[in-house]
Design a protein around this motif. Structure first.
Motif, PDB file in Angstrom:
ATOM      1  N   ARG A  21     -35.497 -28.474   3.560  1.00  0.00           N
ATOM      2  CA  ARG A  21     -35.062 -29.195   2.354  1.00  0.00           C
ATOM      3  C   ARG A  21     -35.587 -28.514   1.093  1.00  0.00           C
ATOM      4  O   ARG A  21     -34.883 -28.424   0.085  1.00  0.00           O
ATOM      5  CB  ARG A  21     -35.555 -30.637   2.416  1.00  0.00           C
ATOM      6  CG  ARG A  21     -34.997 -31.479   3.558  1.00  0.00           C
ATOM      7  CD  ARG A  21     -33.552 -31.913   3.321  1.00  0.00           C
ATOM      8  NE  ARG A  21     -33.097 -32.813   4.358  1.00  0.00           N
ATOM      9  CZ  ARG A  21     -32.943 -34.137   4.213  1.00  0.00           C
ATOM     10  NH1 ARG A  21     -33.234 -34.711   3.057  1.00  0.00           N
ATOM     11  NH2 ARG A  21     -32.514 -34.871   5.216  1.00  0.00           N
ATOM     12  N   LEU A  22     -36.829 -28.056   1.127  1.00  0.00           N
ATOM     13  CA  LEU A  22     -37.418 -27.406  -0.037  1.00  0.00           C
ATOM     14  C   LEU A  22     -36.725 -26.079  -0.343  1.00  0.00           C
ATOM     15  O   LEU A  22     -36.499 -25.739  -1.512  1.00  0.00           O
ATOM     16  CB  LEU A  22     -38.914 -27.184   0.179  1.00  0.00           C
ATOM     17  CG  LEU A  22     -39.782 -28.443   0.089  1.00  0.00           C
ATOM     18  CD1 LEU A  22     -41.150 -28.190   0.682  1.00  0.00           C
ATOM     19  CD2 LEU A  22     -39.910 -28.916  -1.366  1.00  0.00           C
ATOM     20  N   VAL A  23     -36.392 -25.319   0.694  1.00  0.00           N
ATOM     21  CA  VAL A  23     -35.658 -24.069   0.488  1.00  0.00           C
ATOM     22  C   VAL A  23     -34.332 -24.356  -0.215  1.00  0.00           C
ATOM     23  O   VAL A  23     -33.934 -23.631  -1.144  1.00  0.00           O
ATOM     24  CB  VAL A  23     -35.440 -23.337   1.822  1.00  0.00           C
ATOM     25  CG1 VAL A  23     -34.393 -22.233   1.688  1.00  0.00           C
ATOM     26  CG2 VAL A  23     -36.759 -22.742   2.314  1.00  0.00           C
ATOM     27  N   LEU A 233     -45.645 -31.102  -2.565  1.00  0.00           N
ATOM     28  CA  LEU A 233     -44.262 -30.742  -2.269  1.00  0.00           C
ATOM     29  C   LEU A 233     -43.572 -31.839  -1.454  1.00  0.00           C
ATOM     30  O   LEU A 233     -42.388 -32.135  -1.671  1.00  0.00           O
ATOM     31  CB  LEU A 233     -44.224 -29.411  -1.522  1.00  0.00           C
ATOM     32  CG  LEU A 233     -44.569 -28.184  -2.362  1.00  0.00           C
ATOM     33  CD1 LEU A 233     -44.870 -26.984  -1.463  1.00  0.00           C
ATOM     34  CD2 LEU A 233     -43.437 -27.851  -3.330  1.00  0.00           C
ATOM     35  N   LEU A 234     -44.301 -32.440  -0.524  1.00  0.00           N
ATOM     36  CA  LEU A 234     -43.727 -33.544   0.251  1.00  0.00           C
ATOM     37  C   LEU A 234     -43.462 -34.755  -0.642  1.00  0.00           C
ATOM     38  O   LEU A 234     -42.447 -35.447  -0.477  1.00  0.00           O
ATOM     39  CB  LEU A 234     -44.652 -33.930   1.405  1.00  0.00           C
ATOM     40  CG  LEU A 234     -44.866 -32.865   2.483  1.00  0.00           C
ATOM     41  CD1 LEU A 234     -45.687 -33.433   3.638  1.00  0.00           C
ATOM     42  CD2 LEU A 234     -43.548 -32.301   2.996  1.00  0.00           C
ATOM     43  N   ARG A 235     -44.352 -35.021  -1.589  1.00  0.00           N
ATOM     44  CA  ARG A 235     -44.110 -36.125  -2.531  1.00  0.00           C
ATOM     45  C   ARG A 235     -42.861 -35.852  -3.355  1.00  0.00           C
ATOM     46  O   ARG A 235     -42.078 -36.766  -3.642  1.00  0.00           O
ATOM     47  CB  ARG A 235     -45.322 -36.338  -3.437  1.00  0.00           C
ATOM     48  CG  ARG A 235     -46.554 -36.880  -2.720  1.00  0.00           C
ATOM     49  CD  ARG A 235     -47.610 -37.367  -3.698  1.00  0.00           C
ATOM     50  NE  ARG A 235     -48.124 -36.313  -4.567  1.00  0.00           N
ATOM     51  CZ  ARG A 235     -49.160 -35.532  -4.270  1.00  0.00           C
ATOM     52  NH1 ARG A 235     -49.774 -35.661  -3.095  1.00  0.00           N
ATOM     53  NH2 ARG A 235     -49.571 -34.615  -5.118  1.00  0.00           N
ATOM     54  N   ARG A 236     -42.674 -34.597  -3.734  1.00  0.00           N
ATOM     55  CA  ARG A 236     -41.462 -34.211  -4.468  1.00  0.00           C
ATOM     56  C   ARG A 236     -40.218 -34.539  -3.645  1.00  0.00           C
ATOM     57  O   ARG A 236     -39.250 -35.127  -4.154  1.00  0.00           O
ATOM     58  CB  ARG A 236     -41.521 -32.716  -4.792  1.00  0.00           C
ATOM     59  CG  ARG A 236     -40.257 -32.116  -5.404  1.00  0.00           C
ATOM     60  CD  ARG A 236     -40.343 -30.593  -5.419  1.00  0.00           C
ATOM     61  NE  ARG A 236     -39.133 -29.968  -5.912  1.00  0.00           N
ATOM     62  CZ  ARG A 236     -39.047 -29.252  -7.010  1.00  0.00           C
ATOM     63  NH1 ARG A 236     -40.121 -29.062  -7.758  1.00  0.00           N
ATOM     64  NH2 ARG A 236     -37.907 -28.694  -7.381  1.00  0.00           N
ATOM     65  N   LEU A 237     -40.236 -34.159  -2.365  1.00  0.00           N
ATOM     66  CA  LEU A 237     -39.102 -34.452  -1.500  1.00  0.00           C
ATOM     67  C   LEU A 237     -38.890 -35.944  -1.322  1.00  0.00           C
ATOM     68  O   LEU A 237     -37.750 -36.425  -1.312  1.00  0.00           O
ATOM     69  CB  LEU A 237     -39.317 -33.811  -0.127  1.00  0.00           C
ATOM     70  CG  LEU A 237     -39.001 -32.331   0.032  1.00  0.00           C
ATOM     71  CD1 LEU A 237     -39.239 -31.919   1.464  1.00  0.00           C
ATOM     72  CD2 LEU A 237     -37.580 -32.006  -0.391  1.00  0.00           C
ATOM     73  N   ASP A 238     -39.979 -36.683  -1.152  1.00  0.00           N
ATOM     74  CA  ASP A 238     -39.864 -38.122  -0.949  1.00  0.00           C
ATOM     75  C   ASP A 238     -39.220 -38.812  -2.146  1.00  0.00           C
ATOM     76  O   ASP A 238     -38.514 -39.816  -1.990  1.00  0.00           O
ATOM     77  CB  ASP A 238     -41.244 -38.735  -0.663  1.00  0.00           C
ATOM     78  CG  ASP A 238     -41.765 -38.385   0.724  1.00  0.00           C
ATOM     79  OD1 ASP A 238     -40.932 -38.091   1.610  1.00  0.00           O
ATOM     80  OD2 ASP A 238     -42.985 -38.393   0.925  1.00  0.00           O
ATOM     81  N   ILE A 240     -36.947 -37.398  -3.990  1.00  0.00           N
ATOM     82  CA  ILE A 240     -35.535 -37.002  -3.977  1.00  0.00           C
ATOM     83  C   ILE A 240     -34.785 -37.697  -2.848  1.00  0.00           C
ATOM     84  O   ILE A 240     -33.742 -38.328  -3.056  1.00  0.00           O
ATOM     85  CB  ILE A 240     -35.415 -35.472  -3.831  1.00  0.00           C
ATOM     86  CG1 ILE A 240     -36.068 -34.773  -5.019  1.00  0.00           C
ATOM     87  CG2 ILE A 240     -33.950 -35.047  -3.695  1.00  0.00           C
ATOM     88  CD1 ILE A 240     -36.238 -33.272  -4.835  1.00  0.00           C
ATOM     89  N   ASP A 241     -35.295 -37.557  -1.628  1.00  0.00           N
ATOM     90  CA  ASP A 241     -34.630 -38.106  -0.437  1.00  0.00           C
ATOM     91  C   ASP A 241     -35.582 -37.991   0.742  1.00  0.00           C
ATOM     92  O   ASP A 241     -35.789 -36.884   1.262  1.00  0.00           O
ATOM     93  CB  ASP A 241     -33.340 -37.341  -0.160  1.00  0.00           C
ATOM     94  CG  ASP A 241     -32.600 -37.853   1.080  1.00  0.00           C
ATOM     95  OD1 ASP A 241     -33.069 -38.818   1.700  1.00  0.00           O
ATOM     96  OD2 ASP A 241     -31.559 -37.268   1.422  1.00  0.00           O
ATOM     97  N   PRO A 242     -36.160 -39.106   1.197  1.00  0.00           N
ATOM     98  CA  PRO A 242     -37.144 -39.034   2.298  1.00  0.00           C
ATOM     99  C   PRO A 242     -36.514 -38.966   3.688  1.00  0.00           C
ATOM    100  O   PRO A 242     -37.236 -39.028   4.681  1.00  0.00           O
ATOM    101  CB  PRO A 242     -37.925 -40.344   2.123  1.00  0.00           C
ATOM    102  CG  PRO A 242     -36.933 -41.292   1.546  1.00  0.00           C
ATOM    103  CD  PRO A 242     -36.041 -40.462   0.633  1.00  0.00           C
ATOM    104  N   SER A 243     -35.195 -38.799   3.779  1.00  0.00           N
ATOM    105  CA  SER A 243     -34.546 -38.855   5.082  1.00  0.00           C
ATOM    106  C   SER A 243     -34.906 -37.671   5.976  1.00  0.00           C
ATOM    107  O   SER A 243     -34.627 -37.705   7.187  1.00  0.00           O
ATOM    108  CB  SER A 243     -33.022 -38.911   4.915  1.00  0.00           C
ATOM    109  OG  SER A 243     -32.525 -37.724   4.310  1.00  0.00           O
ATOM    110  N   TYR A 244     -35.528 -36.608   5.431  1.00  0.00           N
ATOM    111  CA  TYR A 244     -35.950 -35.485   6.272  1.00  0.00           C
ATOM    112  C   TYR A 244     -36.950 -35.949   7.330  1.00  0.00           C
ATOM    113  O   TYR A 244     -37.126 -35.301   8.362  1.00  0.00           O
ATOM    114  CB  TYR A 244     -36.576 -34.376   5.414  1.00  0.00           C
ATOM    115  CG  TYR A 244     -37.910 -34.709   4.804  1.00  0.00           C
ATOM    116  CD1 TYR A 244     -39.095 -34.360   5.438  1.00  0.00           C
ATOM    117  CD2 TYR A 244     -38.007 -35.402   3.592  1.00  0.00           C
ATOM    118  CE1 TYR A 244     -40.332 -34.685   4.889  1.00  0.00           C
ATOM    119  CE2 TYR A 244     -39.238 -35.702   3.028  1.00  0.00           C
ATOM    120  CZ  TYR A 244     -40.386 -35.353   3.681  1.00  0.00           C
ATOM    121  OH  TYR A 244     -41.610 -35.671   3.123  1.00  0.00           O
TER     122      TYR A 244
END
Length: 246
Positions: A21-23, A233-238, A240-244
């Protein structure tokens, strides 16, 4: 999937899905055509890879496919695995047991610098970290040939950054976080170089500074490597969309 695997494998799945997701979020993905692999904890010959056909911003912990050293699926999945994509990864995983994760991208800046005869130039702080552990591998066409493997790993040696000429960038890491942060630095060095070359004469960093870059990295990261930045970085994703995580 969470109830069918060990806690260690599940955590690896979550981190690897986050890495995909980050990539995508940082703009390094090439539709579905690159790969990030992670060794399954406690094994030497089992790996997790993306389901071939899913965009990187769709990948979840459960959708990742478990494969062996030949790229064969070890569990049911509605998606195939791209065997050509695993040529590079299987070669490296077979010899670099210190690396849990191998991350490969076709980022525009990375491919641009990979096509330059001088490769990465010592012109930025980011570049010295790359140059302190950088190898190059010449282009042999799309990675379909098993016979390329020994040449690839010989060129890589013990380095953690690999520039695939006319092709893209590759990083290794003791953790998924390390591989991602290494790629962030690699891509940043290439982006800075491409932009700097559009201006005037470049100022190069002395070689003695580059030789001490690895120790400087340890100081800056408090010897934690990419793990220092990973929770953020995980907080950033969460956000945006925590479905990962599913």
């Amino acid at each position: 999937m969470k109830d069918r695997v060990s806690p260690e494998e599940w955590q690896t799945r979550v981190d690897l899905a986050a890495c995909y997701r980050l990539v995508a979020d940082f703009g390094w993905s090439d539709l579905i055509f690159t790969h990030i692999t992670a060794r399954v904890p406690g094994t030497e010959d089992q790996f997790l890879i993306n389901p071939y056909g899913m965009m990187f911003d769709e990948i979840t912990a459960s959708s990742l496919v478990k494969i062996d050293t030949h790229g064969n699926k070890l569990e049911d999945s509605p998606f195939p695995v791209n065997p050509a994509g695993f040529i590079i990864h299987s070669a490296i995983h077979a010899v670099r047991h210190d690396a849990q994760c191998v991350l490969h991208v076709h980022s525009v800046n990375g491919v641009a610098v990979s096509a330059q005869k001088g490769g990465v130039l010592p012109i930025s702080q980011q570049s010295i970290f790359v140059l302190s552990s950088l190898a190059y591998h010449g282009y042999e066409g799309v990675a379909l040939n098993e016979e390329e493997k020994p040449r690839l790993v010989a060129d890589l040696g013990d380095k953690n950054y690999l520039m695939l000429r006319n092709h893209g960038l590759l990083t290794l890491g003791k953790t998924i976080a390390d591989a991602f942060v290494n790629m962030y630095i690699f891509e940043a060095a290439c982006m800075i170089q491409v932009r700097a070359q559009a201006g005037g004469e470049l100022v190069q960093i002395p070689s003695q500074i580059i030789s001490g870059a690895q120790e400087q990295v340890k100081t800056v990261t408090k010897s934690q490597g990419g793990m220092l930045a990973w929770p953020g970085l995980l907080r950033r994703l969460d956000r945006i969309d925590p479905s990962y995580r599913t």
